[in-house]
Design a protein around this motif. Structure first.
Motif, PDB file in Angstrom:
ATOM      1  N   ARG A 160       0.819  -1.251  -0.045  1.00 14.09           N
ATOM      2  CA  ARG A 160       0.107  -0.048  -0.148  1.00 14.09           C
ATOM      3  C   ARG A 160       0.755   1.265  -0.134  1.00 14.09           C
ATOM      4  O   ARG A 160       1.261   1.516   0.896  1.00 14.09           O
ATOM      5  N   LEU A 177      -0.357   4.257  -5.195  1.00 15.83           N
ATOM      6  CA  LEU A 177      -1.747   3.686  -5.835  1.00 15.83           C
ATOM      7  C   LEU A 177      -2.789   3.506  -4.680  1.00 15.83           C
ATOM      8  O   LEU A 177      -4.112   4.021  -5.151  1.00 15.83           O
ATOM      9  N   SER A 178      -2.389   2.952  -3.772  1.00 19.30           N
ATOM     10  CA  SER A 178      -3.350   2.670  -2.632  1.00 19.30           C
ATOM     11  C   SER A 178      -3.917   4.181  -2.016  1.00 19.30           C
ATOM     12  O   SER A 178      -5.159   4.269  -1.851  1.00 19.30           O
ATOM     13  N   ALA A 197      -6.234   5.875  -4.328  1.00 21.19           N
ATOM     14  CA  ALA A 197      -7.567   4.956  -4.574  1.00 21.19           C
ATOM     15  C   ALA A 197      -8.534   4.996  -3.023  1.00 21.19           C
ATOM     16  O   ALA A 197      -9.619   5.536  -3.162  1.00 21.19           O
ATOM     17  N   TYR A 198      -7.824   4.723  -2.050  1.00 20.38           N
ATOM     18  CA  TYR A 198      -8.508   4.861  -0.887  1.00 20.38           C
ATOM     19  C   TYR A 198      -8.864   6.172  -0.306  1.00 20.38           C
ATOM     20  O   TYR A 198     -10.236   6.808  -0.069  1.00 20.38           O
ATOM     21  N   TYR A 253      -0.228  -4.308  -8.632  1.00 19.88           N
ATOM     22  CA  TYR A 253      -1.356  -4.068  -8.311  1.00 19.88           C
ATOM     23  C   TYR A 253      -2.209  -5.361  -8.405  1.00 19.88           C
ATOM     24  O   TYR A 253      -1.951  -6.286  -9.594  1.00 19.88           O
ATOM     25  N   ASP A 257      -5.196  -7.416  -8.959  1.00 18.63           N
ATOM     26  CA  ASP A 257      -6.553  -7.207  -9.094  1.00 18.63           C
ATOM     27  C   ASP A 257      -7.472  -8.247  -8.920  1.00 18.63           C
ATOM     28  O   ASP A 257      -7.358  -9.372  -9.387  1.00 18.63           O
ATOM     29  N   TYR A 317      -9.457   2.240  -7.552  1.00 12.07           N
ATOM     30  CA  TYR A 317      -8.210   1.732  -7.930  1.00 12.07           C
ATOM     31  C   TYR A 317      -8.278   1.930  -9.628  1.00 12.07           C
ATOM     32  O   TYR A 317      -7.159   2.289 -10.073  1.00 12.07           O
ATOM     33  N   SER A 370      -7.609   5.382 -10.409  1.00 14.91           N
ATOM     34  CA  SER A 370      -6.456   5.941 -10.030  1.00 14.91           C
ATOM     35  C   SER A 370      -5.280   5.090 -10.980  1.00 14.91           C
ATOM     36  O   SER A 370      -4.240   5.891 -11.396  1.00 14.91           O
ATOM     37  N   GLU A 373       0.233  -5.358 -13.310  1.00 16.50           N
ATOM     38  CA  GLU A 373      -1.113  -5.691 -12.914  1.00 16.50           C
ATOM     39  C   GLU A 373      -1.015  -7.187 -12.902  1.00 16.50           C
ATOM     40  O   GLU A 373      -0.884  -7.878 -13.731  1.00 16.50           O
TER      41      GLU A 373
END
Length: 150
Positions: free
Chosen positions: A43, A46-47, A50-51, A76, A78, A111, A114, A125
Motif C-alpha cells: 500500500r 496507488l493505494s 484509491a482509498y 497491483y 486485481d 483503483y 487511479s 497488474e
C-alpha cells in the motif's frame, strides 16, 4: 473504527495517512535507499490515491502526499471485491473500516480510476483472484530481477 459504519471524518483520515506515510518515508524508506537498499511496501502511491481519493478531492490527496517519492515498481493485485471479502472473512471476525462489501466495491472502482490517472509506467497488474500461492509466485517473478546479483 471497525468495518461497521462507525462515524469518523474521512478527510481527517486522509491527513493522518499522509502524515504517517511521510514519517515512514523520512524514518525508514529514505535511510534504506540512501544505504543502497531495496524497499518493499504494501500500500503506497496507488493505494492512497484509491482509498483517500474516494472521499476527498483526488488533486488534494495527491498534493498532501507529494513529498512521498514515487516507486520504481508498483504491483497491483486485481481482485474481485467478493473474493477479497471472502479472504477477509476467513482470516478474522473483526473488520477494519475499509473491509465491508460496499467499501470494497468502491475501492475496486477507485483503483481503476487511479490507475487510469497514474498511467502504467512502472505498473504490473496481476490476477489477485488466483490462489494465494499462485499470486505469490507471480509477485516474485515480477520483482526477482531487483534481487539478482550481477
Amino acid at each position: 473504527p471497525t468495518g461497521d459504519d462507525a462515524p469518523f471524518d474521512r478527510v481527517a483520515l486522509a491527513l493522518l495517512f499522509a502524515a504517517d506515510r511521510l514519517d515512514h518515508v523520512a524514518c525508514e524508506i529514505k535511510p534504506h535507499l540512501t544505504n543502497g537498499g531495496t524497499v518493499i511496501c504494501d500500500r503506497y502511491v496507488l493505494s492512497y490515491l484509491a482509498y483517500q481519493g474516494m472521499d476527498a478531492p483526488r488533486e488534494w490527496v495527491e498534493r498532501i502526499n507529494s513529498f512521498a517519492p514515487r516507486p520504481d515498481l508498483t504491483i497491483y493485485l486485481d481482485c474481485e471485491p467478493e473474493v477479497a471479502f471472502g479472504r477477509i472473512n476467513s482470516r478474522s471476525d473483526a473488520k477494519e473500516i475499509f473491509e465491508t462489501p460496499r467499501t470494497l466495491q468502491r475501492v475496486a472502482l477507485a483503483y481503476r480510476e487511479s490507475i487510469r490517472l497514474l498511467g502504467d509506467a512502472g505498473l504490473v497488474e496481476l490476477d489477485g483472484n488466483l490462489p494465494a500461492d499462485d499470486v505469490a509466485d507471480l509477485v516474485w517473478k515480477s520483482v526477482e530481477h531487483l534481487f539478482t546479483r550481477v
